[in-house]
Write a protein that holds these residues in place. Sequence first.
Motif, PDB file in Angstrom:
ATOM      1  N   VAL A 131       0.863  -1.188   0.000  1.00  0.00           N
ATOM      2  CA  VAL A 131       0.000   0.000   0.000  1.00  0.00           C
ATOM      3  C   VAL A 131       0.892   1.228   0.000  1.00  0.00           C
ATOM      4  CG1 VAL A 131      -1.788   1.303   1.222  1.00  0.00           C
ATOM      5  CG2 VAL A 131      -1.816  -1.203   1.277  1.00  0.00           C
ATOM      6  N   TYR A 133       0.935   5.538   0.185  1.00  0.00           N
ATOM      7  CA  TYR A 133       0.318   6.847   0.386  1.00  0.00           C
ATOM      8  C   TYR A 133       1.171   7.881  -0.330  1.00  0.00           C
ATOM      9  CZ  TYR A 133      -2.589   5.055   4.230  1.00  0.00           C
ATOM     10  OH  TYR A 133      -3.509   4.357   4.980  1.00  0.00           O
ATOM     11  N   GLY A 141      -3.465   7.359  -3.031  1.00  0.00           N
ATOM     12  CA  GLY A 141      -3.045   6.045  -2.577  1.00  0.00           C
ATOM     13  C   GLY A 141      -3.134   5.006  -3.660  1.00  0.00           C
ATOM     14  N   ILE A 143      -3.051   0.466  -4.036  1.00  0.00           N
ATOM     15  CA  ILE A 143      -2.960  -0.870  -3.443  1.00  0.00           C
ATOM     16  C   ILE A 143      -2.503  -1.827  -4.532  1.00  0.00           C
ATOM     17  CG2 ILE A 143      -4.226  -2.746  -2.327  1.00  0.00           C
ATOM     18  CD1 ILE A 143      -6.213  -0.579  -1.322  1.00  0.00           C
ATOM     19  N   SER A 158      -9.049   2.095  -3.542  1.00  0.00           N
ATOM     20  CA  SER A 158      -7.733   2.617  -3.131  1.00  0.00           C
ATOM     21  C   SER A 158      -7.720   4.120  -2.877  1.00  0.00           C
ATOM     22  CB  SER A 158      -6.630   2.249  -4.132  1.00  0.00           C
ATOM     23  OG  SER A 158      -6.617   3.076  -5.271  1.00  0.00           O
ATOM     24  N   ILE A 160      -7.549   5.892  -0.385  1.00  0.00           N
ATOM     25  CA  ILE A 160      -7.294   5.853   1.051  1.00  0.00           C
ATOM     26  C   ILE A 160      -7.132   7.243   1.659  1.00  0.00           C
ATOM     27  CG2 ILE A 160      -6.385   3.521   1.122  1.00  0.00           C
ATOM     28  CD1 ILE A 160      -3.623   4.564   0.772  1.00  0.00           C
ATOM     29  N   ILE A 163     -10.561   8.144   3.418  1.00  0.00           N
ATOM     30  CA  ILE A 163     -11.084   7.461   4.592  1.00  0.00           C
ATOM     31  C   ILE A 163     -11.344   8.524   5.661  1.00  0.00           C
ATOM     32  CG2 ILE A 163     -10.505   5.871   6.469  1.00  0.00           C
ATOM     33  CD1 ILE A 163      -8.840   4.287   4.459  1.00  0.00           C
ATOM     34  N   GLY A 246      -5.475   6.599  10.044  1.00  0.00           N
ATOM     35  CA  GLY A 246      -5.780   6.172   8.685  1.00  0.00           C
ATOM     36  C   GLY A 246      -5.042   4.901   8.304  1.00  0.00           C
ATOM     37  N   VAL A 250      -6.251   0.726   7.375  1.00  0.00           N
ATOM     38  CA  VAL A 250      -5.789  -0.079   6.243  1.00  0.00           C
ATOM     39  C   VAL A 250      -5.135  -1.365   6.738  1.00  0.00           C
ATOM     40  CG1 VAL A 250      -4.112  -0.151   4.351  1.00  0.00           C
ATOM     41  CG2 VAL A 250      -5.569   1.853   4.652  1.00  0.00           C
ATOM     42  N   THR A 253      -7.740  -3.777   7.764  1.00  0.00           N
ATOM     43  CA  THR A 253      -8.522  -4.272   6.627  1.00  0.00           C
ATOM     44  C   THR A 253      -7.723  -5.207   5.727  1.00  0.00           C
ATOM     45  OG1 THR A 253      -9.779  -2.196   6.606  1.00  0.00           O
ATOM     46  CG2 THR A 253      -9.921  -3.565   4.641  1.00  0.00           C
TER      47      THR A 253
END
Length: 311
Positions: A131, A133, A141, A143, A158, A160, A163, A246, A250, A253
């Motif tokens: 992942v 950022y 972001g 993935i 993705s 992110i 979020i 944040g 991730v 998850t």
Amino acid sequence: MYNLGIDIGGTNLRAGIVDKNGTIIMRIDKKIDRDKNVEKIVFDIEILLNSLLKQVNMSNNNLKSIGIGIPGIVKKNGLVNCINLGWDNIDFIGKLKEKMPLLDFNVDNDATAAALGEAIFGSMKGKSISVMYTIGTGVGGGIIIDKKIYSGSHNRGSEIGHIVVGESFYDCNCGNNGCLETFCSATAIIEYVKKNIYEGHKTSIYDIVDGDLDKINAEMIFDEYRKNDDLSIEAVKRFIKFLSIGIAGVVNTLDPDIISIGGGVSRSSDVFLPTLREEVKKHIMYKDEEICDIVCATLGSDAGIIGAAYL
């Protein structure tokens, strides 16, 4: 055979020819016109492509693939939305094919392209679940799972940076409140400092910019953190707190092997990276278990071009 990658930003087009080792052997940049007209950008892409090939004495036949990273999404129907470019349901790929019918283009989100570059050639190389950022003006972001992009069932995964991690003092460009982007982007850090200055908080930054708050940038805030300026310390601690929330979401998850942080803010990683991992562990479910590595991206501003070339 070579790959060609194009990175479309808010103000610049950046293109490069990339070899099998992920090395950019020739590159060229061009300013985007203020009106960000899609036809003009397609025209500029054709000019950049032809110029690059001419400089390295190649033809289209030497190119294995051509990829383009855009600051937006490509929907399942092929239409493109880019808020920063003012594009809404634009048939960008169709316009490319219309202008250059003999070429095939792969188009995806710019942060996703950067993540792919880091996964194949950079900081996340050799990892199964990665992942990334990208923290700059906004928070993007990507993935990557087993060297393949994960974008979800509607090509909108993705994101992110969007979020929701708390209640922010301003709304995100996406229309929501509390997105990670409104806490951890360079813009968010700057806006937080400006807000506190307006409210009367003292800081060395005010003197540095001679009272012109529009001159404040994120690098300046990290520099003043290193000099123990109270407001800068508060701003950076807030950044670390919400970034860790944040990232923890991730981790809970996806349970990735590695998380890489790129973008302009990553240049100040010496300030936040040493404590970020421990802050993340405060927010994950299994606190006593090992978590992924959290590292800095290694390809820098080249990640977008390199990743786009391998879309």
